[in-house]
Structure formats: structure tokens, C-alpha cells
Design an enzyme around this catalytic site. Structure first.
Site, PDB file in Angstrom:
ATOM      1  CG  HIS A 183      47.468  51.815 -11.262  1.00  0.00           C
ATOM      2  ND1 HIS A 183      48.604  50.752 -11.790  1.00  0.00           N
ATOM      3  CD2 HIS A 183      46.569  51.723 -12.094  1.00  0.00           C
ATOM      4  CE1 HIS A 183      47.806  50.239 -12.825  1.00  0.00           C
ATOM      5  NE2 HIS A 183      46.706  50.718 -13.049  1.00  0.00           N
ATOM      6  CD  GLU A 219      50.622  50.964  -9.007  1.00  0.00           C
ATOM      7  OE1 GLU A 219      49.831  50.128  -9.317  1.00  0.00           O
ATOM      8  OE2 GLU A 219      51.457  51.575  -9.905  1.00  0.00           O
ATOM      9  CG  HIS A 274      52.730  51.578 -12.977  1.00  0.00           C
ATOM     10  ND1 HIS A 274      51.355  51.419 -12.751  1.00  0.00           N
ATOM     11  CD2 HIS A 274      52.996  52.289 -14.219  1.00  0.00           C
ATOM     12  CE1 HIS A 274      50.768  52.192 -13.727  1.00  0.00           C
ATOM     13  NE2 HIS A 274      51.704  52.727 -14.656  1.00  0.00           N
ATOM     14  CD  GLU A 309      54.301  47.172 -12.590  1.00  0.00           C
ATOM     15  OE1 GLU A 309      54.157  47.372 -11.404  1.00  0.00           O
ATOM     16  OE2 GLU A 309      53.169  47.302 -13.141  1.00  0.00           O
TER      17      GLU A 309
HETATM   18 ZN    ZN Z   1      50.225  50.297 -11.423  1.00  0.00          ZN
END
Ligand code: ZN
Length: 355
Positions: free
Chosen positions: A72, A75, A169, A233
Site C-alpha cells: 500500500h 504506508e 504495513h 501492521e
Molecule cells: Zn496496508
């Protein structure tokens, strides 16, 4: 943040001089002609594509490591972390001891400061890039290539070696647990205790244990490549330069130890030091009337009292119906038929681990 002060496209010579692979990548966001060179310590650096660099030390341990960031594009913290680590290896500040593949997933989206250009790259793996109609956009093409590069990397290493894949992420929203990992569905195989201990040392204490196949990069790594693979994350999305990198220090330290084969003795596994969750329900949006019944800025893993209405969708009401049920990844703006929220509940994994 990497800047291109030269105001021209960077070249392989620039990479050899600076070790700044992110700058080279962002200077050629869609395509980079493959090339390779040898570092002073004999490590071979092979650039396979934009955002794809394979580092092979002359003498290496028994682990093949994939570190990915920027799947992404907005990020930023993991992108900065991986760029700095890669640069320290390329400039000889750190001595690489394990074969490592660095991936910057979506360079055009990184340049645009956006999560994606057209498609969510992390919903396109395990062949999902080839589903759907029309001309495949950038992300569909990129997902197919990334699958190919990861398979090539592990196959070159050979069978019988440990395979790791950490896809880094940051989340759109805050979280009751700042860092958490998504542990892809293992089709009944036990969860790996050593990986849990390592990730705990990275500052990750909360794990979402998936129970269905997925189109994510980490599920691809686990299912198609036999890797210990995780989506990590690591905090909340912020623009380049706005990240407090001290919040990532433990993860940075451990990844540096991993690639230099200097991981210290890890703490013994103690389940009381972890939070494990499984998905109790996936809520898909069915009508345009779908609405979430809590604040827009709600944090992931927020819990509510039994009976609380969480969402309405036309005539349907979703209420908390199990103690401890928490919400994760809520998003009312998805297309009809897509996942608008996951409900998760705490579990114990005692007796379901392997070393
Ligand atoms: Zn992500």
C-alpha cells in the site's frame, strides 16, 4: 524521505554510489531494466525490477527472507524502515548473512502518496490478479510479477531451507493494540512458536489467526511458497517524515538481527504475553443503506457490550452476540458485496503450536 536532488532519472551507478534502492525505485516507478553488481564483501546484488532487489551473500545461513513494504503506497513507516535497512546492507554498514529479497510493492502509488492507483494490491495474490474483466491495471500486473519474483527467490535458494516472508504495513485507523500481525490460514497446520517468539521481540503481541484462504500477499507466501508468512501492521498510516521511528525500533532491531544472523536468544513462549483472536463473523455490505453505528475514527480491536448494535444494512442489524467480540477493519465505503467489517473474538491456542 528519499529525494532525487539530481533532477534526472537515477542510474545503476547512482545505486552503487549511494545504496539508496528506494530512490532508484521511485525514479523508475513502473519499470527498471534488470542489472546486478557485486558489493565489496562479495554479496551479489541483483535488481530484478523496480522495487525488487535480491541480495545473496557469499556465505549465508539456512534462511531465505522476503521483506516487503509499500504494497500500500501510503504506508510510509515500513517503506522507510526497509529502505534504510537495505541501504545499510548495500553500503557495507551491515554485513548480510542470509539471502534476502527486498520488495517495494507499489512504487507508482508511493510516488502518488496513495494506498493504490486502481486496485488494492493486497487483494490480488494467489491468482486473483487474473480474475475479473478488462485490461489488467498496474496493480494486477504487479501482483503477478511479485508472485513470480518471490517464487524465483525461494526456488533459487532450494528446498529444505527456512522460508520467511514479512509483509510490513501500517493501518488506516488506530488500534487498541498498536502493532498486530495477521497470521494467514494454515489449513489446519499448527502455528509456529518460534515465529511468535520472534515477532513478540519485534513488538507484536497481538495476532489475528485467519481461518479461510485469502488474496493477500502473506497468504500467498504461506500457502504457495511454504513460508512462515505474516502481514505485520506496525501502527497508523502517516505521511513520509511524520513517522516517529522510535515506535518501530524493536522491529527494526530484530529485522537487522535476522538478516545479519545475529538474532539473540528469544524469550520463552508464554501465552499470557499475547492476544490471539479469530474471526467470528465477516460482515459484507449488502445494500447502499449500510451504515456503521460507531464513531468513524474507532480503533481496531475496539470491544462493545453484549447486544450493542454495530451496523445496520437495510432491514438487517448486526449486534455483539459473544462476550469479548471486537471489530476490526471497519469500512462502510466498500462496494456492495465487499467486506465492510470483521468481528473477532479472543481465543487460546494452547496445544496447537509447533516449534
Ligand atoms: Zn496496508
Amino acid at each position: 524521505m528519499t529525494t532525487n536532488i539530481l533532477d534526472r532519472a537515477l542510474s545503476p551507478a547512482d545505486l552503487a554510489a549511494s545504496g539508496d534502492f528506494l530512490a532508484l525505485t521511485l525514479s523508475h516507478p513502473e519499470h527498471l531494466t534488470p542489472f546486478s553488481y557485486v558489493l565489496t564483501d562479495g554479496t551479489v546484488a541483483e535488481i530484478w525490477d523496480t522495487g525488487v532487489i535480491c541480495l545473496s551473500p557469499v556465505q549465508h545461513g539456512n534462511t531465505d527472507i522476503v521483506l516487503s513494504a509499500g504494497v500500500h503506497g501510503n504506508e510510509t513507516a515500513p517503506i522507510e524502515l526497509c529502505a534504510a535497512l537495505c541501504q545499510d546492507l548495500l553500503t557495507g554498514k551491515l554485513q548480510l548473512k542470509q539471502r534476502t529479497l527486498f520488495l517495494f510493492g507499489n512504487p507508482p502509488a508511493i510516488n502518488a502518496g496513495k494506498r493504490e492507483l486502481q486496485d488494492n494490491l493486497n487483494r490480488l495474490f494467489s491468482g486473483h490478479h487474473s480474475k475479473g474483466d478488462g485490461e489488467p491495471g498496474w496493480e494486477r500486473q504487479r501482483a503477478a510479477k511479485l508472485e513470480h519474483y518471490v517464487q524465483r527467490f525461494y526456488q533459487t535458494g532450494g528446498e529444505g531451507r527456512e522460508r520467511l516472508l514479512y509483509d510490513l504495513h501500517t493501518a488506516i485507523r488506530g488500534s487498541q493494540f498498536e502493532k498486530f500481525a495477521v497470521y494467514p490460514f494454515l489449513h489446519g497446520k499448527p502455528w509456529n512458536k518460534t515465529q511468535l517468539r520472534f515477532l513478540h521481540a519485534c513488538g507484536v503481541e497481538t495476532f489475528l489467526l485467519m481461518q479461510t484462504p485469502a488474496s493477500t500477499f502473506s497468504y500467498f507466501g504461506a500457502q504457495s511458497c511454504g513460508a512462515h508468512a505474516f502481514t505485520l501492521e506496525l501502527g497508523k498510516v502517516r505521511p513520509f517524515g511524520d513517522n516517529d521511528m522510535s515506535r518501530f525500533a524493536a522491529c527494526d532491531l530484530m529485522l537487522r538481527a535476522l538478516v545479519t544472523d545475529t538474532v539473540p536468544e528469544l524469550a520463552e513462549f508464554d501465552e499470557s504475553q499475547f492476544n490471539f483472536f479469530v474471526v467470528s463473523r465477516a460482515v459484507n455490505k449488502q445494500t447502499e443503506q449500510f451504515e456503521l453505528c460507531f464513531a468513524r475514527n474507532i480503533e481496531n480491536f475496539s470491544q462493545f457490550a453484549l447486544g450493542t448494535v454495530l451496523a445496520r444494512d437495510g432491514a438487517i442489524e448486526y449486534r455483539v452476540d459473544e462476550p469479548g467480540e471486537a471489530i476490526i477493519f471497519p469500512n462502510a465505503d466498500v462496494a456492495i458485496g465487499q467486506r465492510a467489517m470483521l468481528l473477532v473474538k479472543p481465543v487460546s491456542i494452547a496445544g496447537q503450536l509447533c516449534d
